[in-house]
Design a protein around this motif. Sequence first.
Motif, mmCIF file in Angstrom:
data_model
loop_
_atom_site.group_PDB
_atom_site.id
_atom_site.type_symbol
_atom_site.label_atom_id
_atom_site.label_comp_id
_atom_site.label_asym_id
_atom_site.label_seq_id
_atom_site.Cartn_x
_atom_site.Cartn_y
_atom_site.Cartn_z
ATOM 1 N N SER A 1 1.163 4.493 -2.723
ATOM 2 C CA SER A 1 0.761 5.822 -2.261
ATOM 3 C C SER A 1 1.532 6.879 -3.043
ATOM 4 O O SER A 1 2.501 6.583 -3.754
ATOM 5 N N SER A 2 1.147 8.126 -2.876
ATOM 6 C CA SER A 2 1.827 9.209 -3.597
ATOM 7 C C SER A 2 3.290 9.328 -3.160
ATOM 8 O O SER A 2 4.180 9.597 -3.975
ATOM 9 N N LEU B 1 0.831 -1.204 0.000
ATOM 10 C CA LEU B 1 0.000 0.000 0.000
ATOM 11 C C LEU B 1 0.868 1.257 0.000
ATOM 12 O O LEU B 1 0.537 2.246 -0.671
ATOM 13 N N ILE B 2 1.983 1.232 0.733
ATOM 14 C CA ILE B 2 2.874 2.395 0.776
ATOM 15 C C ILE B 2 3.492 2.634 -0.593
ATOM 16 O O ILE B 2 3.604 3.786 -1.043
#
Length: 401
Positions: A390-391, A386-387
Amino acid sequence: MRCFVSQVSSSSVPRNQFILLILLVLFSPLAIDIYLPALPQIAETFHVEHTLAQDTISLFLFAMGVGQLVAGPLADKHGRRTVALGGISLYFLSALLAWGAQNIEWMLVARLLQGLGACATSVAAFATVRDSFGPQKSGKMISYLNGAICFIPALAPILGSWLTQAFDWRANFSFMALYALVVGSALFCGLKETNPQPQQGKLFDVSRYWSVLKNPMFLFHAGLCMFAMAVILAYVTSAPIVLMGQMGVSMNGFALWFGINAVVNIIACLAAPKFMDRFGVHKTLVVGLACMLLAGILMIVVSSQLTPLTFMLPIFISSLSFAWILGAAAGKALAPFGDRAGTAAALLGLFQMSGAGLVVSLVQRLGLEPSMMISFHMLILTPAILILFSSVGRAWHKIEI
């Protein structure tokens, strides 16, 4: 190995220097893998529980990680070659100390010292890679070095099994001492210094460590290395108990299963740089983490019907994942640091070794069955996917290694 040497030959660094680097990075896995089949005999010799025999591995890794906080600055100040030769000397002496150990306390002290010696060889090797290839190619080279490292788990348990059965468990440490003597002599004659600008001033400067630790990109990717290494450590410390103790697999059979897994790791380590070349570090990490998630789920599914094959199948998948995560994440963690490559490599080693040892030690105290404990370590890595999407994670990978 052939792929690694051919890649090196195309660089500006002489091939023989990288053959020496390969020999240098083999000290650490040799000190772990060669005597794994002998762990039950060591416990029997010293009349201790298996957990204390396993502590000879955990303490080695802990010392190897913590010691890099000293070895890193020394490599930056006095050079990679000096640190490498000093580490080999300590490794040689501690191997002799382990060979002559008369009780478990003596053995643990010897392994602590051996971990300190091995950490110096590791820091020197990976800092030399960063010196020679810079931030753009160091990730690929680390993957190739990891591929070379993986030959040891394939061969060392087989050699250790033979040495233990032909002589006794002490012969494994005789071999380590002999390896240190031979390779140390070769490195003394042939290894060249690559540190472009030795650091001046104080040897230990907290600001140098902090300048690395406050970098979020370093922390994330070093964390990936730590948790991926924890999976391997959990497997290495549990496999002798599960395969030989619970399932009755012979010492030779254990060495065979361990060797097959190492071959999987070798193939994965050699394939990872090619995948990175084509798809980039970001996708390499995503694929590696997805495979680790799959391995963790599979280990849970098969835990109620464990056989050597069902136990090792998730391990095979996790070894593939480990190879892809470690090479990509280590290169990305070191990428922002040039003159501080030794310090950055030391902190990376601290995360990877001491951090992984601490994580495994804490999880072991949960009282889980070995298969469930290994699965737990595999699944810890899941949030990292998920990280990466992420942006912030995407921003780290806009400029690929």
